[in-house]
Design a protein around this motif. Sequence first.
Motif, PDB file in Angstrom:
ATOM      1  N   PHE A 171      27.184  26.874  38.358  1.00  0.00           N
ATOM      2  CA  PHE A 171      26.106  25.903  38.571  1.00  0.00           C
ATOM      3  C   PHE A 171      24.733  26.596  38.593  1.00  0.00           C
ATOM      4  CE2 PHE A 171      29.429  23.284  40.978  1.00  0.00           C
ATOM      5  CZ  PHE A 171      29.840  22.690  39.794  1.00  0.00           C
ATOM      6  N   ARG A 172      24.710  27.830  39.052  1.00  0.00           N
ATOM      7  CA  ARG A 172      23.440  28.563  39.074  1.00  0.00           C
ATOM      8  C   ARG A 172      22.996  28.934  37.672  1.00  0.00           C
ATOM      9  NH1 ARG A 172      19.348  29.507  42.874  1.00  0.00           N
ATOM     10  NH2 ARG A 172      18.323  31.492  42.408  1.00  0.00           N
ATOM     11  N   LEU A 173      23.960  29.252  36.792  1.00  0.00           N
ATOM     12  CA  LEU A 173      23.624  29.661  35.428  1.00  0.00           C
ATOM     13  C   LEU A 173      23.432  28.487  34.477  1.00  0.00           C
ATOM     14  CD1 LEU A 173      26.099  32.663  34.938  1.00  0.00           C
ATOM     15  CD2 LEU A 173      23.697  32.746  35.611  1.00  0.00           C
ATOM     16  N   SER A 174      23.712  27.272  34.935  1.00  0.00           N
ATOM     17  CA  SER A 174      23.657  26.113  34.035  1.00  0.00           C
ATOM     18  C   SER A 174      22.296  25.939  33.376  1.00  0.00           C
ATOM     19  CB  SER A 174      24.055  24.843  34.799  1.00  0.00           C
ATOM     20  OG  SER A 174      25.394  24.934  35.233  1.00  0.00           O
ATOM     21  N   PRO A 175      21.165  26.012  34.104  1.00  0.00           N
ATOM     22  CA  PRO A 175      19.878  25.810  33.423  1.00  0.00           C
ATOM     23  C   PRO A 175      19.365  27.042  32.695  1.00  0.00           C
ATOM     24  CG  PRO A 175      19.500  26.109  35.758  1.00  0.00           C
ATOM     25  CD  PRO A 175      20.987  26.150  35.572  1.00  0.00           C
TER      26      PRO A 175
ATOM     27  N   HIS B 273      36.914  32.722  32.928  1.00  0.00           N
ATOM     28  CA  HIS B 273      37.827  33.794  32.521  1.00  0.00           C
ATOM     29  C   HIS B 273      37.783  34.948  33.522  1.00  0.00           C
ATOM     30  CE1 HIS B 273      38.680  32.509  28.207  1.00  0.00           C
ATOM     31  NE2 HIS B 273      37.837  31.597  28.656  1.00  0.00           N
ATOM     32  N   PHE B 274      36.593  35.353  33.917  1.00  0.00           N
ATOM     33  CA  PHE B 274      36.487  36.442  34.891  1.00  0.00           C
ATOM     34  C   PHE B 274      37.002  36.006  36.262  1.00  0.00           C
ATOM     35  CE2 PHE B 274      32.990  37.635  31.864  1.00  0.00           C
ATOM     36  CZ  PHE B 274      33.628  38.763  31.366  1.00  0.00           C
ATOM     37  N   MET B 275      36.902  34.725  36.571  1.00  0.00           N
ATOM     38  CA  MET B 275      37.489  34.235  37.810  1.00  0.00           C
ATOM     39  C   MET B 275      39.002  34.422  37.804  1.00  0.00           C
ATOM     40  SD  MET B 275      35.277  30.723  38.344  1.00  0.00           S
ATOM     41  CE  MET B 275      36.520  30.044  39.433  1.00  0.00           C
ATOM     42  N   MET B 276      39.657  34.150  36.671  1.00  0.00           N
ATOM     43  CA  MET B 276      41.098  34.358  36.579  1.00  0.00           C
ATOM     44  C   MET B 276      41.460  35.826  36.765  1.00  0.00           C
ATOM     45  SD  MET B 276      42.262  31.284  36.020  1.00  0.00           S
ATOM     46  CE  MET B 276      43.896  31.416  35.341  1.00  0.00           C
ATOM     47  N   VAL B 277      40.652  36.717  36.218  1.00  0.00           N
ATOM     48  CA  VAL B 277      40.914  38.150  36.393  1.00  0.00           C
ATOM     49  C   VAL B 277      40.786  38.546  37.857  1.00  0.00           C
ATOM     50  CG1 VAL B 277      40.138  40.454  35.756  1.00  0.00           C
ATOM     51  CG2 VAL B 277      40.178  38.656  34.040  1.00  0.00           C
ATOM     52  N   ALA B 278      39.713  38.101  38.499  1.00  0.00           N
ATOM     53  CA  ALA B 278      39.511  38.459  39.904  1.00  0.00           C
ATOM     54  C   ALA B 278      40.574  37.850  40.801  1.00  0.00           C
ATOM     55  CB  ALA B 278      38.117  38.001  40.352  1.00  0.00           C
ATOM     56  N   MET B 279      41.117  36.684  40.428  1.00  0.00           N
ATOM     57  CA  MET B 279      42.110  36.034  41.270  1.00  0.00           C
ATOM     58  C   MET B 279      43.482  36.672  41.147  1.00  0.00           C
ATOM     59  SD  MET B 279      41.015  32.034  40.680  1.00  0.00           S
ATOM     60  CE  MET B 279      42.518  31.423  41.456  1.00  0.00           C
ATOM     61  N   PHE B 280      43.901  37.051  39.935  1.00  0.00           N
ATOM     62  CA  PHE B 280      45.304  37.403  39.717  1.00  0.00           C
ATOM     63  C   PHE B 280      45.561  38.863  39.390  1.00  0.00           C
ATOM     64  CE2 PHE B 280      45.134  32.825  38.486  1.00  0.00           C
ATOM     65  CZ  PHE B 280      45.901  32.354  39.538  1.00  0.00           C
ATOM     66  N   LEU B 281      44.614  39.577  38.816  1.00  0.00           N
ATOM     67  CA  LEU B 281      44.890  40.972  38.459  1.00  0.00           C
ATOM     68  C   LEU B 281      45.220  41.836  39.671  1.00  0.00           C
ATOM     69  CD1 LEU B 281      45.119  43.002  36.186  1.00  0.00           C
ATOM     70  CD2 LEU B 281      42.671  43.434  36.382  1.00  0.00           C
ATOM     71  N   PRO B 282      44.502  41.730  40.798  1.00  0.00           N
ATOM     72  CA  PRO B 282      44.881  42.554  41.952  1.00  0.00           C
ATOM     73  C   PRO B 282      46.036  41.982  42.768  1.00  0.00           C
ATOM     74  CG  PRO B 282      42.532  41.930  41.992  1.00  0.00           C
ATOM     75  CD  PRO B 282      43.224  41.026  41.048  1.00  0.00           C
ATOM     76  N   THR B 283      46.413  40.728  42.572  1.00  0.00           N
ATOM     77  CA  THR B 283      47.349  40.076  43.489  1.00  0.00           C
ATOM     78  C   THR B 283      48.727  39.820  42.915  1.00  0.00           C
ATOM     79  OG1 THR B 283      46.544  37.888  42.795  1.00  0.00           O
ATOM     80  CG2 THR B 283      45.447  38.929  44.665  1.00  0.00           C
ATOM     81  N   ILE B 284      48.924  39.913  41.610  1.00  0.00           N
ATOM     82  CA  ILE B 284      50.222  39.567  41.024  1.00  0.00           C
ATOM     83  C   ILE B 284      51.310  40.504  41.531  1.00  0.00           C
ATOM     84  CG2 ILE B 284      51.503  39.700  38.854  1.00  0.00           C
ATOM     85  CD1 ILE B 284      49.363  38.178  37.495  1.00  0.00           C
ATOM     86  N   TYR B 285      51.017  41.791  41.647  1.00  0.00           N
ATOM     87  CA  TYR B 285      52.021  42.731  42.126  1.00  0.00           C
ATOM     88  C   TYR B 285      52.375  42.516  43.594  1.00  0.00           C
ATOM     89  CZ  TYR B 285      51.047  45.372  37.858  1.00  0.00           C
ATOM     90  OH  TYR B 285      50.900  45.755  36.549  1.00  0.00           O
TER      91      TYR B 285
ATOM     92  N   VAL C 228      32.846  30.947  44.866  1.00  0.00           N
ATOM     93  CA  VAL C 228      31.805  31.829  44.341  1.00  0.00           C
ATOM     94  C   VAL C 228      31.621  31.616  42.843  1.00  0.00           C
ATOM     95  CG1 VAL C 228      31.160  34.240  43.975  1.00  0.00           C
ATOM     96  CG2 VAL C 228      32.123  33.530  46.168  1.00  0.00           C
ATOM     97  N   GLY C 229      32.732  31.457  42.108  1.00  0.00           N
ATOM     98  CA  GLY C 229      32.631  31.246  40.665  1.00  0.00           C
ATOM     99  C   GLY C 229      31.935  29.947  40.309  1.00  0.00           C
ATOM    100  N   LEU C 230      32.272  28.864  41.016  1.00  0.00           N
ATOM    101  CA  LEU C 230      31.594  27.592  40.746  1.00  0.00           C
ATOM    102  C   LEU C 230      30.111  27.671  41.093  1.00  0.00           C
ATOM    103  CD1 LEU C 230      34.224  25.002  41.991  1.00  0.00           C
ATOM    104  CD2 LEU C 230      33.665  25.611  39.638  1.00  0.00           C
ATOM    105  N   ALA C 231      29.778  28.384  42.172  1.00  0.00           N
ATOM    106  CA  ALA C 231      28.366  28.542  42.518  1.00  0.00           C
ATOM    107  C   ALA C 231      27.617  29.299  41.421  1.00  0.00           C
ATOM    108  CB  ALA C 231      28.241  29.268  43.856  1.00  0.00           C
ATOM    109  N   ILE C 232      28.268  30.312  40.862  1.00  0.00           N
ATOM    110  CA  ILE C 232      27.632  31.062  39.763  1.00  0.00           C
ATOM    111  C   ILE C 232      27.467  30.188  38.530  1.00  0.00           C
ATOM    112  CG2 ILE C 232      27.960  33.000  38.184  1.00  0.00           C
ATOM    113  CD1 ILE C 232      29.322  34.507  40.444  1.00  0.00           C
TER     114      ILE C 232
END
Length: 896
Positions: free
Chosen positions: A636-640, A652-664, A630-634
């Motif tokens: 590439f969508r925002l590139s132009p 950066h927001f991808m890292m938050v979504a990946m690890f903030l809810p799952t580290i515990y 989803v992050g890569l699609a966003i």
Amino acid sequence: MPDIGRDDPDSLRVLSRSPHPYHRHSLELHEPSDRLVHRPGRRIPVDNAASEPFPSLGSLVNSTTASDSGTEADDEHFLKGLPAPKARLHKGLRGQNEPLSGSSTPLLSPAVMEEEGRKRASGINQGDKRAISERIRRRRELVRRLAEMLLLGFQGGMIAVNPQVQPALRVYQEKIILVGGLLAVLAAAYPLRVMIWTYRRGKPSDLIPLRIPPAFDPAPLLYPLFIPFFVSLLVSQSVKGVVLPNLVLGIAALPRALFPGSRFWENMSSSHWLLSCVPFALEKIIPAVGPPAGDELPHEVLILLYPLHQTLCLILHHLTTTSLLVAELHLFSIALINLLLLASSPQAVILQAVLWGGGLGLIVFCSRVIRWGISLARVPKWRFRRTKQPAKRTSCLRMLKQFLSLALGRPRHDQRADYGGADVSDSGHSTDGYLDGILNRTIRASSVIGGNEISPVALETLRPSRLSFEQPAFGTPPRRHTLPSVENVVSRSKMSTPSGRRKRSASSSVRAFFSLTQSQASLRKWLYAGYVYFCAVAVILVGIRAYVQRFALSGEEPIGWALGYLFGDLPQFRFHVVNANLESWICLPARGDDLLACSSGWVEHLRRSSLGEANTRLILCAYWVSIIVVGLAIVFRLSPIYEVDTRRKVFHFMMVAMFLPTIYVDPAWIALALSIMLAVFLLLDLLRASQLPPLSKPIASFLTPYVDGRDLRGPVVISHIFLLIGCAIPLWLSLASLGRAGDGYLRGWEVPTREVSMVTGVVCVGLGDAAASLIGRRWGRRKWLWGGGKSIEGSLAFAVAVFGGLMAASLWLRIGRWPTTVVHLEVPVADFIASGHGSLMSVLGLSNLWAWALSESRKAALCASVASLTEAVLTGGNDNVVVPVVLWTCVKSIGM
């Protein structure tokens, strides 16, 4: 153009078309204050700089840093990260002082050099204006550096009052006082040495001839010394013997100019090495120091820390060149040495095997081949040897046409047949035929302009004589019918490219490939790439696999262990393993303990009893993959539509979504996944920098739109690596300070407690840095007093984002009901939801809820403020790495 002496190689280097910013003239690690590079009106010649008794006191007066704010690796556009353009532009020309790993200095400089430089560089009025502006800038810079030192002192005070640190402080109290006294003596003696050195060379105008350099930055003096020491105190309760090695390494990382007798041309200083042994060498001389604890490293190991650190810094500097600053090099080296000597948990041992074993294995087996591949990639295609084309048969009709043209005296148009012995260019025409064509067109054009048409016979009479022969090369037939000036033209063409530019002198390593053809060069590139890939796979499957099996997995085979760790709860997988009698190779997990899972919280109950531990890891992997897609699609969508900076913050927001809810949920598994991803990133960047097919070009094409100024300073693209390291280091440090559990093949892979400091890296890098960049670039109007690229609005956004992230992490820790290392008020949300009636206030109690919220908000605000101010004043290190560690020390010491 000003006269430049022949004995000044640095001045001549500026005018070179190929400054080679990554080339070093010696094997030493360049420190910021190692050389006198003062240009205008210098009093010490360059030739005599090496003979001076105090050569490392100079400052880079005219140097420019990478950016105003120091390290804008993730919050500024890459064009702002580049050095300012010079007055005389040359393609590919970088700053004159750019070959050094950072142009700042942490030490004072003699004032006489700057005074003489200003007097000769400008007139009286301009000199006064420049002196006033420099005085104002120095005062602002002094305020900035004082704030930086006060922040470090405040962090030390927070750590000192932590009850868990008190035992370590009592044990190492004498050694800490001894090291502090040594630093005080060195810091006090250094200005006196500068003054004595200045007075010996003439009477200065000021009574105290000391100045703060324009590029003053105490980061190499402060961070390699204090940050490892602070971290060692916080993890000393679980990692025994970690404080004393970091005291020794902190002294070893100090600038060599502080130690009397050190010379900048020495790789190692005897006096520096001797003083680094002070924390443990005076135990028998001074009884108050006391003997070391039972878990301390032997003295034979401690005494070798200084040469190990200096050698490792040289290796890292050789690999990264100008990609890392001096403070970052020392911090990286200290972290690797700590990992080598003190790794005990399975996750730390695996990270140790990946970084040390994999890195040394690739350096030993592949360094020379990678160097050949880089040299081969630098050779342009037109420099390769051309393949000999088979001679074409001349038909009878062609021979008759040539005979008639000779008989009629007409100019020959078949240049290839007429000049059969000439060298054929890329376009298929010979050099002689090309010159004849130019001559014909020139004479005809001049005759037409003059009003008289010239006949072909007269044209032949005007043509210069063709009776000269060009001296043939060895083994080739002589060339006929050439103009007398062709020899000079050909010699000039050998000195220029087909586009007309002057050829640059190639090094011997590059010239060795000129004898290859294009097909041979391509084949050799693929052979180099195949060898590197084979060595990488061999190092992983043979060396790292054997080390991990013995020291991290208690003898279990790593591949079978990994299969059971990920797929052990799948019924079909378990059935096939048992049916094939592979239980001795693939470790299957036991069923979860319902009583223990329920006592650890509802999330642990769901992970162990309902889903299964291995299935939970597979679910986490699927969740991460979906976030990445989803992050890569966003992106590439925002590139132009959006600029590069906005697209970079999506990661950066991808890292938050990946690890903030799952580290515990499973911190040990996430720590292992981050270690593997760090190894993958380093290996891919090595393949990209080596320019070996087929992966180098796709990786470079993918990373090119997202690089910044720090990435362009050297051969390593560090943005994504530092982003990963900034998120991972706080988690690794938290796991090092916590106890372990687990039975059987999972011994050491269960963490019974959780704490908020685990997610500080994700909160700082993913939320704080992104918010500061996005808000500061759009609405930042008020800069800090010391200037630079950081705004007050961006710093406030950083603090608010970090505060919100810490509060969300603390709330998620309470909702999940994981056991914590700090006593907190329980929030039985699961019981309340299960009851199905009542209100939250009736279950929690209003006073308890407000007490918990007030206590946590105070702690979060304090930690966020310290991290935000550190990010605002930091210039000597990457904020994606240093600031997360600072935030971790604050959260850990304050007991949030």
